[in-house]
Design a protein around this motif. Structure first.
Motif, short mmCIF file in Angstrom:
data_model
loop_
_atom_site.label_atom_id
_atom_site.label_comp_id
_atom_site.label_asym_id
_atom_site.label_seq_id
_atom_site.Cartn_x
_atom_site.Cartn_y
_atom_site.Cartn_z
N LEU A 116 3.21 52.15 2.14
CA LEU A 116 3.90 51.12 2.92
C LEU A 116 5.25 50.76 2.29
CD1 LEU A 116 0.94 48.77 3.88
CD2 LEU A 116 2.19 50.33 5.39
N LEU A 117 5.27 50.59 0.97
CA LEU A 117 6.52 50.25 0.30
C LEU A 117 7.53 51.38 0.40
CD1 LEU A 117 5.11 48.42 -2.87
CD2 LEU A 117 6.38 47.39 -0.96
N LYS A 133 7.82 53.45 2.92
CA LYS A 133 8.37 53.38 4.27
C LYS A 133 9.35 52.22 4.40
CE LYS A 133 4.43 55.51 6.63
NZ LYS A 133 3.37 55.30 7.65
N GLU A 134 9.00 51.06 3.82
CA GLU A 134 9.89 49.91 3.88
C GLU A 134 11.19 50.18 3.13
OE1 GLU A 134 11.08 46.02 4.90
OE2 GLU A 134 9.56 47.39 5.67
N ASN A 146 17.08 42.98 -0.26
CA ASN A 146 15.71 43.35 0.15
C ASN A 146 15.36 44.77 -0.33
OD1 ASN A 146 15.34 40.89 1.41
ND2 ASN A 146 16.05 41.65 3.41
N CYS A 183 12.37 45.70 -2.78
CA CYS A 183 11.34 46.66 -2.32
C CYS A 183 11.22 47.83 -3.28
CB CYS A 183 11.71 47.15 -0.91
SG CYS A 183 10.49 48.27 -0.20
N ARG A 238 13.33 52.37 5.25
CA ARG A 238 13.94 51.64 6.37
C ARG A 238 15.10 50.78 5.89
NH1 ARG A 238 14.04 46.83 8.54
NH2 ARG A 238 12.72 45.98 6.88
N LEU A 239 14.92 50.06 4.78
CA LEU A 239 15.99 49.21 4.25
C LEU A 239 17.19 50.02 3.80
CD1 LEU A 239 13.81 46.64 2.23
CD2 LEU A 239 15.08 46.22 4.36
#
Length: 254
Positions: free
Chosen positions: A56-57, A59-60, A100, A104, A63-64
């Motif tokens: 999940l991290l 992917k985040e 962010n 992340c 995205r960021l």
């Protein structure tokens, strides 16, 4: 305080001995093996949770990172177009996205480290688990062998107690005596028979059979008659009365 310590020691001595007497090492080891095996799925589940957090991290963070790159491009485009007001708006969003992303990425690094440690803990646990299981199974096998050996020892001890040895030896002795008597009867029976006469009778029968075969061959013309030598010619009249019958069977007048 001293009395309370003595009281606790007394309680432990009473209930500790009772609990120890109730414990069954075999059952406890088997239960330990089951508990060790039950911990493997739980550990796999925890590791799966840590791995899911890493994914999940990742992917985040991806995205960021894309958002930061897009905002950077928009800021550059606004500056090139002389739109500083629009560039300032994009810059505020860019700064927030950049913060962010940094946070992340830090969380992602920590999650990866936690996952690696979880993998190492699992490997260490599996090695220790297998070692304990091997020890328990070895002890259980030794216990089963000891139980069998104890039962054999009990059986050996009961030989004397139950009179098995005495009865066993007595029966063997009686069988040996009966066998010896039977063998003795055979020898006595053989001694009572005139074995030599039986052999002479058998030889005489063989001789008569041979002479009968020779006579048949002469009658059939298969062989030529042969003259006996002088030393072999025996007259019936020269024989003793008891030997006349045997002489007739051994000579023939042509």
């Amino acid at each position: 305080m001293f009395l309370w310590t003595r009281f606790k020691r007394a309680i432990r001595s009473i209930f500790g001995g009772a609990i120890s007497s109730m414990e069954n090492p075999k059952l406890i080891l088997e239960q330990n093996i089951r508990e060790l095996n039950d911990q493997v799925p739980k550990m796999n589940e925890n590791i799966t949770t840590v791995k899911a957090n890493v994914i999940l991290l990742q992917k985040e963070a991806k995205r960021l990172l894309g958002e930061v790159q897009v905002l950077r491009s928009k800021i550059k485009s606004a500056i090139q177009g002389g739109r500083d007001d629009l560039a300032q708006q994009h810059a505020i969003r860019f700064e927030t996205a950049q913060a962010n992303l940094t946070k992340c990425q830090e969380q992602l690094a920590g999650a990866k480290m936690a996952y690696e440690k979880a993998q190492q803990v699992k490997k260490a646990f599996m090695r220790e688990r297998q070692r304990k299981i091997d020890q328990a199974q070895k002890a259980l096998r030794a216990h089963e062998r000891a139980k069998w050996q104890a039962s054999v020892a009990d059986a050996l001890e009961q030989f004397e107690v139950g009179g098995v040895d005495q009865t066993h030896d007595e029966m063997i002795q009686r069988l040996d005596q009966e066998t010896a008597r039977s063998e003795a009867r055979i020898e006595v029976a053989l001694d009572s028979v005139d074995v030599e006469s039986m052999r002479l009778d058998e030889a005489a029968e063989n001789l008569r059979a041979s002479e009968l075969v020779e006579q048949m061959k002469l009658e059939m013309g298969l062989v030529e008659p042969s003259e006996p030598e002088e030393s072999e010619r025996i007259s019936v009249d020269d024989l003793e009365p008891d030997d006349k019958t045997l002489g007739r069977s051994r000579t023939r007048e042509v």
